[in-house]
Design a protein around this motif. Sequence first.
Motif, short mmCIF file in Angstrom:
data_model
loop_
_atom_site.label_atom_id
_atom_site.label_comp_id
_atom_site.label_asym_id
_atom_site.label_seq_id
_atom_site.Cartn_x
_atom_site.Cartn_y
_atom_site.Cartn_z
N HIS A 103 -50.01 -42.91 -86.65
CA HIS A 103 -51.46 -43.08 -86.77
C HIS A 103 -51.78 -44.52 -87.18
N VAL A 104 -52.81 -45.06 -86.56
CA VAL A 104 -53.33 -46.37 -86.97
C VAL A 104 -54.83 -46.22 -87.13
N SER A 105 -55.36 -46.62 -88.29
CA SER A 105 -56.80 -46.49 -88.53
C SER A 105 -57.57 -47.53 -87.71
N THR A 106 -58.84 -47.27 -87.53
CA THR A 106 -59.67 -48.21 -86.76
C THR A 106 -59.77 -49.56 -87.45
N SER A 107 -59.63 -49.59 -88.78
CA SER A 107 -59.69 -50.88 -89.47
C SER A 107 -58.48 -51.75 -89.13
N ALA A 108 -57.38 -51.12 -88.74
CA ALA A 108 -56.19 -51.89 -88.37
C ALA A 108 -56.39 -52.64 -87.07
#
Length: 192
Positions: A103-108
């Motif tokens: 998983h990668v958050s949108t902030s990343a």
Amino acid sequence: MLLFGWRSTGLCKFQLEQYWDILFLFESKFYQFKPQDYKLWTTYLVKNVSKLLKQLVRGRSMDSKVYDIGSNYFTILDPTFQLFGKILLSSDLGKIASIYLHHVSTSAYSQDLRQLILKIWEFLDHDNFQCDLMVFYIANTIENHDLITNLLRNLAWLNGSLMKPIGTRTLDSTFSSISWSDDKYVILQFQV
């Protein structure tokens, strides 16, 4: 024994059940089997972990392939990403960290990708790992499209390269309904 966490926050030792949970979580992303073959799949993994442990105890040299059971499993939970990984030992490539980016958050997406990779490199540079090569598996889905596009666009300055998937492998004739596949992933390789 499974190492968990960042060097800066210290390391804690997982219980054996938690080790198996991470092993199953990681390997289930690549092994293909029907739901009715779950017990067969777990039997296959236990058999291969047993074989690996015997090799390690006897001090035999190992030459793992990317679809083999790892000698170490780990997870990294960061506010911007989550990943599962394993360490493989190879005679010609050294220690390989095989990593599934869960998983990668949108902030990343808006962060500097170099910082994201450097965080993971820092973890893998710890004395217990000292990896030579890092191989990322990122699910080729619509949700990951922006991340994959940014990584591919910036591979040169990240010192990475795109790898071709190996494809589907039937690994053991006694477990013929179970196969390993990396076809649904974008695979990136980085020198550590």
